[in-house]
Design an enzyme around this catalytic site. Structure first.
Site, PDB file in Angstrom:
ATOM      1  CB  SER A  24      -0.933   0.004   1.212  1.00  0.00           C
ATOM      2  OG  SER A  24      -1.837  -1.074   1.108  1.00  0.00           O
ATOM      3  CD  GLU A  92      -5.633  -4.973   0.775  1.00  0.00           C
ATOM      4  OE1 GLU A  92      -5.460  -6.193   0.574  1.00  0.00           O
ATOM      5  OE2 GLU A  92      -5.007  -4.333   1.649  1.00  0.00           O
ATOM      6  CB  CYS A 186      11.222 -16.456   6.355  1.00  0.00           C
ATOM      7  SG  CYS A 186      11.675 -17.630   7.634  1.00  0.00           S
TER       8      CYS A 186
HETATM    9  P1  ADP Z   1       1.042  -3.963   2.911  1.00  0.00           P
HETATM   10  O1  ADP Z   1       0.134  -3.091   2.083  1.00  0.00           O
HETATM   11  O2  ADP Z   1       2.006  -4.782   2.082  1.00  0.00           O
HETATM   12  O3  ADP Z   1       0.324  -4.793   3.932  1.00  0.00           O
HETATM   13  P2  ADP Z   1       1.757  -1.518   4.204  1.00  0.00           P
HETATM   14  O4  ADP Z   1       2.238  -0.574   3.150  1.00  0.00           O
HETATM   15  O5  ADP Z   1       0.355  -1.359   4.674  1.00  0.00           O
HETATM   16  O6  ADP Z   1       2.028  -3.012   3.730  1.00  0.00           O
HETATM   17  O7  ADP Z   1       2.667  -1.423   5.520  1.00  0.00           O
HETATM   18  C1  ADP Z   1       4.080  -1.523   5.500  1.00  0.00           C
HETATM   19  C2  ADP Z   1       4.586  -1.033   6.841  1.00  0.00           C
HETATM   20  O8  ADP Z   1       4.225  -1.959   7.862  1.00  0.00           O
HETATM   21  C3  ADP Z   1       6.089  -0.943   6.968  1.00  0.00           C
HETATM   22  O9  ADP Z   1       6.610   0.253   6.438  1.00  0.00           O
HETATM   23  C4  ADP Z   1       6.302  -1.006   8.483  1.00  0.00           C
HETATM   24  O10 ADP Z   1       6.166   0.277   9.049  1.00  0.00           O
HETATM   25  C5  ADP Z   1       5.091  -1.813   8.974  1.00  0.00           C
HETATM   26  N1  ADP Z   1       5.410  -3.166   9.464  1.00  0.00           N
HETATM   27  C6  ADP Z   1       4.776  -3.797  10.471  1.00  0.00           C
HETATM   28  N2  ADP Z   1       5.223  -5.053  10.644  1.00  0.00           N
HETATM   29  C7  ADP Z   1       6.187  -5.271   9.703  1.00  0.00           C
HETATM   30  C8  ADP Z   1       7.035  -6.386   9.349  1.00  0.00           C
HETATM   31  N3  ADP Z   1       6.967  -7.567  10.008  1.00  0.00           N
HETATM   32  N4  ADP Z   1       7.888  -6.228   8.320  1.00  0.00           N
HETATM   33  C9  ADP Z   1       7.958  -5.055   7.671  1.00  0.00           C
HETATM   34  N5  ADP Z   1       7.198  -3.968   7.949  1.00  0.00           N
HETATM   35  C10 ADP Z   1       6.299  -4.061   8.947  1.00  0.00           C
HETATM   36 ZN    ZN Z   2      11.714 -16.580   9.716  1.00  0.00          ZN
END
Ligand code: ADP
Ligand code: ZN
Length: 203
Positions: A24, A92, A186
């Site tokens: 996102s 999404e 992972c």
């Molecule tokens: P997605 O849309 O892929 O779910 P978002 O853009 O909403 O991802 O959120 C990414 C953000 O989530 C990262 O920049 C970080 O601040 C936060 N975050 C929380 N948990 C994790 C994690 N396990 N690994 C990486 N980022 C994480």
């Molecule tokens: Zn792991």
């Protein structure tokens, strides 16, 4: 963009990856830059994702938002389409029906830049909805990773937990807003218990 080369005419970009991988954030970054380039941009998001900001915005886990039109089918993307939009972003995308593949192609064929972000795999680690097809027909695919909460390595899987325990293979894929939770993990730390055939529960 993307490796330094510029695409002309219409094209499809997919931003795929695990939960928390920044899909996102990346979608919003591209939308903001297109806006700075004075492109007319329209953002859609699936109805099924209502985290944080409600239905009218795309929000990342760091809570930054952009306005978005809610849709729950590929047909609604066409119905609510701004015919003047040059850039169409859909967040999404994994929740949309297979028709989104045709919709994305038709828009790209009409000269639009189409950006789709979504989970490439469900909690079992299996391909999610129309994402495999979208990744196949896209000109550009970016696969993002999060950080594995168990070992700190690059996370490529979404771990689903129900009552804090790994969700079994046959639990329903979509339970938005339910009491279950998700973590980035992972391959080695991702756990999907399989129930024996014949054993049934309501999970
Ligand atoms: P997605 O849309 O892929 O779910 P978002 O853009 O909403 O991802 O959120 C990414 C953000 O989530 C990262 O920049 C970080 O601040 C936060 N975050 C929380 N948990 C994790 C994690 N396990 N690994 C990486 N980022 C994480
Ligand atoms: Zn792991």
């Amino acid at each position: 963009m993307n490796g330094g080369y510029q695409l002309t005419g219409g094209w499809i970009e997919v931003v795929a990856g695990v939960m928390f991988s920044g899909k996102s954030e990346e979608l919003m970054r591209r939308v903001r830059r297109a806006t700075i380039a004075r492109k007319r941009v329209q953002v859609f998001k699936s109805h099924l994702d209502d985290r944080y900001a409600g239905l009218m915005a795309v929000s990342s886990h760091d809570l930054r938002t952009v306005h978005a039109t809610p849709v729950d089918s590929s047909a609604q993307v066409m119905l609510r389409l701004d015919p003047m939009a040059q850039v169409i972003a859909i967040d999404e995308a994994q929740f949309l029906d297979a028709g989104i593949v045709q919709v994305a192609s038709a828009l790209a064929n009409r000269g639009r830049r189409v950006i789709l972000a979504g989970l490439d795999a469900d909690f079992r680690g299996e391909p999610f909805g129309p994402m495999p097809m979208l990744m196949a027909i896209a000109e550009v695919v970016d696969k993002l990773h999060a950080i594995c909460v168990m070992c700190g390595g690059p996370a490529s899987r979404t771990q689903r937990l129900i009552d804090g325990k790994p969700a079994p293979y046959d639990s329903p894929i979509i339970m938005v807003g339910a009491a279950d939770s998700y973590e980035a993990r992972c391959r080695a730390c991702h756990i999907v218990p399989r129930r024996d055939a014949g054993q049934h529960t309501l999970l």
